[in-house]
Every structure is written in structure tokens, then in C-alpha cells.
Design an enzyme around this catalytic site. Structure first.
Site, PDB file in Angstrom:
ATOM      1  CE1 TYR A 129      43.089  50.520  48.019  1.00 39.83           C
ATOM      2  CE2 TYR A 129      45.155  51.090  48.557  1.00 39.83           C
ATOM      3  CZ  TYR A 129      44.435  50.388  48.031  1.00 39.83           C
ATOM      4  OH  TYR A 129      44.766  49.458  47.220  1.00 39.83           O
ATOM      5  CE  LYS A 140      43.188  47.598  49.906  1.00 42.78           C
ATOM      6  NZ  LYS A 140      42.709  46.247  49.446  1.00 42.78           N
TER       7      LYS A 140
END
Ligand code: NDP
Length: 244
Positions: free
Chosen positions: A149, A153
Site C-alpha cells: 500500500y 501511494k
């Protein structure tokens, strides 16, 4: 501060739940024609029940072919919010290819190619546009079990800067919003455990997580002409987490 998007068409991805859902509703309140894109038809049906004038499209952004086909047929888009994402938590030593591929596909690849389609339309029309990507504090801070994750990002932050560089000359503003934890369905995956939540809360100077509307307000501001000289930024909405 009054923000008016009358005459503008907005596309919000991941609008079935959480931040995307409330962003779509707020954009309608501000006068935009809104297209809400998400993966689960029943979420889109309930959004339509709440706000009948919203147009909905059910697409799995993990399928680039389907996404291209649908988004190319949506007509003029003046405002784009790349909000959809998945969060699959695994310790670094247990990271799977499945989580890596799905997360990069939805969180990064879909944002890039969807923006490409929309930006080409904006360039052809010649009157600019505004794009906001929804990243996270996790782009700039290593969080336990968030390897994939965090990497998606971080990639999204750089995608926003690249888009700003190359789309700015076409009067297309591109900005990124980086929230701290918000207790949506996604937020609950990572932060329902009170021990973990407290560890995070202790690192946020304002001492609390964000409310959905605090993120929505930042998105709407950056989309609007009130932010007409703001371009290429990553804006934390994090109670000061990234400042420490
Ligand atoms: P939610 O999980 O509550 O909602 C995400 C939405 O995106 C859902 O409607 C979901 O649909 C949709 N979506 C996911 N995958 C796809 C796909 N393949 N195709 C189409 N739609 C898809 O998330 P949040 O509202 O919390 O998060 C919104 C954004 O904010 C994300 O980019 C997230 O990374 C970011 N963010 C969230 C934080 C938090 O703590 N909540 C903190 C920082 C950033 P479905 O449910 O049907 O899969």
C-alpha cells in the site's frame, strides 16, 4: 467560501463508499454534474437513491480494457478524482504477488490510464481541467504491514507530480491529497484494533483521525478555482502526522 462547479462534469472513482461517496455528493451540492464510478452495483444504486441526478457506472478498475471502454464513452470530463484504491495488509516477509499486482493495478495503473483518457479530452477541448489524486500519509511514512500500500501511494504521489509537469501547460491542474486514517471501511481494516489505533493517534499532533468531510473539503478546494495557482502539491490532511 463559495465553490460553484455549475457547467462542469466530474468523474469520481471509488464513489460507492467512504471518501469517494461523500465527494460525489458534495460535488453535486456544488453544482457539478457527477459521474460516480465504482465496482459494486448495489453501492451505486443506493447512491442514486440518495442523489438521483448522479450518473453511475459500474466498472472494475482492475480491468484496464473494461475501464478504457467505459471511460472513453463518458463524454467531456472537467474534474477528475482518482480516489478508488485497495489496501491489503501483509507483513513484508508475507507479501504476495496477488496483493502486489492488484494494488498496483487499481491504485496506480488505473489512475494513470484513466487520467490519460480524461486529459486527452481536456487537451482537445483546450479549456483545461482539474484532477485530484487521493494518496495517503502512507506515501511518505512507513507503516507496519503496509509495504505494498505504501509503495502504491508513493508511486501515486510521483504520478501526480509528473502529471502536473506535463499537463500544466494545457491548463490542467493536478494535485494530490494525503489523508491520515479515516474510519471508512478501508480505515477499519487497518485501525480497528484499539492498541494499533492508539499508537497512530499518539503520533498525530491533533490527537485524532480525520473525518471524511475534512478530506472531502480539501479535495473540493483543490478542484476549484479557489486553488487556481496550486498545482503539483501533495497536501496532507493528517492533523500534523507528516510534520513530525
Ligand atoms: P473505501 O474502501 O471505504 O472505499 C473505496 C471505494 O473504492 C469503494 O467504493 C470500492 O468499491 C472502490 N474500489 C476499490 N477497488 C475498486 C476497483 N477495482 N474498481 C472500482 N472501484 C473500486 O476506502 P476509503 O474511502 O477509505 O478510501 C478512499 C481513498 O482514500 C483511497 O485512495 C484510500 O487509499 C485513501 N485513503 C484512505 C484512508 C483511510 O484511512 N480510510 C487514509 C488515507 C488515504 P468496492 O467496495 O465495491 O470494492
Amino acid at each position: 467560501m463559495e465553490i460553484n462547479f455549475a457547467g462542469k462534469r466530474a468523474l469520481v472513482t471509488g464513489a460507492g463508499k467512504g471518501i469517494g461517496h461523500d465527494t460525489a455528493k458534495m460535488l453535486v451540492k456544488c453544482g457539478a454534474d457527477v459521474i460516480a464510478l465504482s465496482r459494486t452495483q448495489s453501492d451505486l444504486d443506493s447512491l442514486r437513491q440518495e442523489v438521483p441526478q448522479i450518473q453511475t457506472v459500474c466498472v472494475d478498475l482492475n480491468s484496464m480494457e473494461e475501464t478504457r471502454k467505459v471511460v472513453s464513452g463518458l463524454g467531456d470530463i472537467h474534474l477528475l478524482i482518482n480516489n478508488a484504491a485497495v489496501s491489503m495488509l501483509e507483513p513484508f516477509t508475507e507479501v504476495t504477488e496477488e496483493a502486489f499486482d492488484l494494488s498496483f493495478s487499481v491504485n496506480v495503473k488505473a489512475a494513470l490510464f484513466l487520467s490519460q483518457i480524461v486529459a486527452k479530452g481536456m487537451i482537445a477541448r483546450g479549456n483545461g481541467g482539474s484532477i485530484v489524486n487521493i494518496s495517503s500519509q502512507a506515501s511518505q511514512s512507513a507503516l507496519k504491514d503496509h509495504t505494498v500500500y505504501c509503495c502504491t501511494k508513493a508511486a501515486l504521489d510521483m504520478l501526480g507530480r509528473m502529471m502536473a509537469l506535463e499537463l500544466g501547460p494545457h491548463k490542467i491542474r493536478v494535485n494530490t491529497v494525503n489523508p491520515t486514517v479515516v474510519m471508512t471501511d478501508m480505515g477499519k481494516i487497518g485501525w480497528s484494533d484499539p492498541v494499533k489505533a492508539k499508537e497512530m493517534l499518539d503520533k498525530i499532533p491533533l490527537g485524532r483521525f480525520s473525518e471524511v468531510d475534512e478530506v472531502v473539503n480539501a479535495i473540493v478546494f483543490l478542484l476549484s478555482d479557489k486553488a487556481s495557482m496550486i498545482h503539483g502539491v501533495t497536501l496532507p490532511v493528517d492533523g500534523g502526522y507528516l510534520a513530525t
